[in-house]
Write a protein that holds these residues in place. Structure first.
Motif, PDB file in Angstrom:
ATOM      1  N   LYS A 253       0.836  -1.194   0.000  1.00 44.57           N
ATOM      2  CA  LYS A 253       0.000   0.000   0.000  1.00 44.57           C
ATOM      3  C   LYS A 253       0.875   1.251   0.000  1.00 44.57           C
ATOM      4  N   THR A 254       0.283   2.366  -0.431  1.00 40.71           N
ATOM      5  CA  THR A 254       1.071   3.582  -0.560  1.00 40.71           C
ATOM      6  C   THR A 254       1.479   4.182   0.790  1.00 40.71           C
TER       7      THR A 254
ATOM      8  N   VAL B 114     -10.097  10.348  -9.166  1.00 42.02           N
ATOM      9  CA  VAL B 114      -8.728  10.716  -9.545  1.00 42.02           C
ATOM     10  C   VAL B 114      -8.738  11.785 -10.623  1.00 42.02           C
ATOM     11  N   LEU B 115      -9.533  11.596 -11.673  1.00 49.09           N
ATOM     12  CA  LEU B 115      -9.582  12.570 -12.754  1.00 49.09           C
ATOM     13  C   LEU B 115     -10.136  13.903 -12.271  1.00 49.09           C
ATOM     14  N   ARG B 116     -11.059  13.855 -11.334  1.00 50.27           N
ATOM     15  CA  ARG B 116     -11.611  15.098 -10.773  1.00 50.27           C
ATOM     16  C   ARG B 116     -10.551  15.845  -9.976  1.00 50.27           C
TER      17      ARG B 116
ATOM     18  N   LEU C 276       3.210  10.330  -5.869  1.00 49.16           N
ATOM     19  CA  LEU C 276       1.980   9.553  -5.669  1.00 49.16           C
ATOM     20  C   LEU C 276       1.063  10.300  -4.702  1.00 49.16           C
ATOM     21  N   ILE C 277       0.148  11.051  -5.249  1.00 47.59           N
ATOM     22  CA  ILE C 277      -0.817  11.787  -4.431  1.00 47.59           C
ATOM     23  C   ILE C 277      -2.188  11.178  -4.693  1.00 47.59           C
TER      24      ILE C 277
ATOM     25  N   MET D 187      -2.393   4.237 -13.087  1.00 48.90           N
ATOM     26  CA  MET D 187      -1.594   3.707 -11.986  1.00 48.90           C
ATOM     27  C   MET D 187      -2.169   4.156 -10.636  1.00 48.90           C
ATOM     28  N   LEU D 188      -2.517   5.433 -10.516  1.00 50.52           N
ATOM     29  CA  LEU D 188      -3.072   5.950  -9.267  1.00 50.52           C
ATOM     30  C   LEU D 188      -4.403   5.271  -8.928  1.00 50.52           C
ATOM     31  N   ILE D 189      -5.211   5.022  -9.937  1.00 54.19           N
ATOM     32  CA  ILE D 189      -6.501   4.360  -9.721  1.00 54.19           C
ATOM     33  C   ILE D 189      -6.292   2.970  -9.116  1.00 54.19           C
TER      34      ILE D 189
END
Length: 347
Positions: free
Chosen positions: A131-132, A272-274, A214-215, A239-241
């Motif tokens: 996990k991040t 994420v896109l928002r 990675l935010i 990747m973030l998703i």
């Protein structure tokens, strides 16, 4: 973990081809390196294979998982008798045969329970399947001890890696032409002639902390520095998703929960896109891509694992420019591209 960097006669003979490729100094740096690999599943096994063959000093496999039937079928280091046993311990039995000169050990404890002292003495940490929040913790530990960090994963046909080599110095071979005069007896001097030689040129790269790269969605951390990137690969958001999915579910998407998992991935995509103001990538990150993220596709593990292992070699040996700082493997075209993510200070 100080050791004698000088290669023995046996090592010089074994690594002869590599020494011819990247030089004795680089091989000696590899010989002095100690690597920690977190996670030795499909991707991790490919990384381990390649860095074992490169001739590092030691490799510690940290994985508290148990071998399942599915895992055994896709991991060439495991046998039918491995099922039900600790994966790290089973892995090193066959892996050690690749290079008996490397000190290979297994650690089956929970990676998240390791304190900062455990990481001391490693030259590089390679992490997969975590996990991040744990990744950020490791990054801070590595930065405090000047340990290089490499993180990557394979989700189905998609793969990526992110590097934090901090202030990384490396050398690149370049051709240099020098002008010399040749003297001849009784004839005088020949015209000047250019001679070619290979010289090592030193360079430096400064890598951002992973918390700037990675935010995750629904945080108060600014993403303005990422919004400023003119040409950003849409797979960065992909990747973030997937990472946010793992953060929430504590696992990767599973085919047995396909309908539920795909719906959650779609919801996370919107977030994420928002947050990144990246709605323009809605069509490029089509929902059909979520059909390609289940399991670890073995050929993709081989490709991405080879890329990560090469970054380990470059980071440790200081030979040639490393990926700076994100690598993204396209699940549709099977091609990889670099993506630079700068910090707000770098603009």
């Amino acid at each position: 973990m100080g050791i004698d960097q000088q290669l023995s006669a046996v090592e010089t003979e074994l690594y002869d081809r590599q020494i011819r490729l990247w030089g004795i100094e680089s091989q000696e740096r590899l010989r002095a390196s100690n690597v920690l690999l977190i996670g030795v599943r499909g991707l991790g096994s490919e990384i381990a294979k390649n860095i074992l063959l490169s001739g590092i000093n030691s490799l510690v496999i940290l994985d508290d998982g148990i071998v399942s039937e599915e895992e055994q079928q896709k991991n060439f280091f495991l046998t039918q008798n491995s099922i039900g046993k600790m994966i790290a311990e089973e892995f090193i039995i066959k892996a050690q045969l690749l290079n008996p000169l490397v000190k290979l050990t297994a650690d089956t404890s929970d990676p998240t329970k390791k304190d900062a002292k455990f990481f001391e003495g490693f030259t590089m940490v390679v992490a997969t399947r975590i996990k991040t929040d744990f990744l950020m913790k490791i990054d801070q530990i590595c930065r405090a001890s000047k340990i290089k960090l490499l993180f990557g994963d394979v989700f189905g046909s998609f793969g990526y890696s992110i590097s934090d080599f901090q202030e990384h110095e490396y050398y690149v071979d370049q051709i240099k032409f020098s002008t010399v005069k040749r003297s001849l007896l009784d004839i005088g001097t020949r015209p000047e002639k250019s001679e070619k030689e290979i010289v090592k040129v030193k360079h430096q790269l400064v890598f951002p902390e992973l918390k700037e790269v990675l935010i995750m969605p629904n945080t108060e951390q600014s993403v303005d520095h990422i919004k400023k990137i003119r040409k950003i690969n849409p797979y960065f958001y992909f990747m973030l998703i997937l990472l946010e999915f793992r953060n929430r579910q504590g696992r990767n998407p599973e085919i047995s929960y396909k309908i539920k998992d795909v719906q959650l991935l779609k919801d996370i995509k919107k977030e994420v896109l928002r947050d990144y103001g990246a709605d323009r990538f809605e069509s490029e990150l089509d929902d059909d891509l979520f059909e390609l993220v289940f399991g670890e596709v073995v050929p993709v593990c081989a490709i991405v694992g080879g890329v990560l292992a090469q970054e380990v070699i470059k980071g440790v040996s200081k030979k040639e420019v490393p990926i700076y700082n994100v690598f993204l493997f396209d699940p549709l075209t099977y091609s990889g591209k670099e993506q630079l993510i700068k910090t707000s200070k770098q603009y």
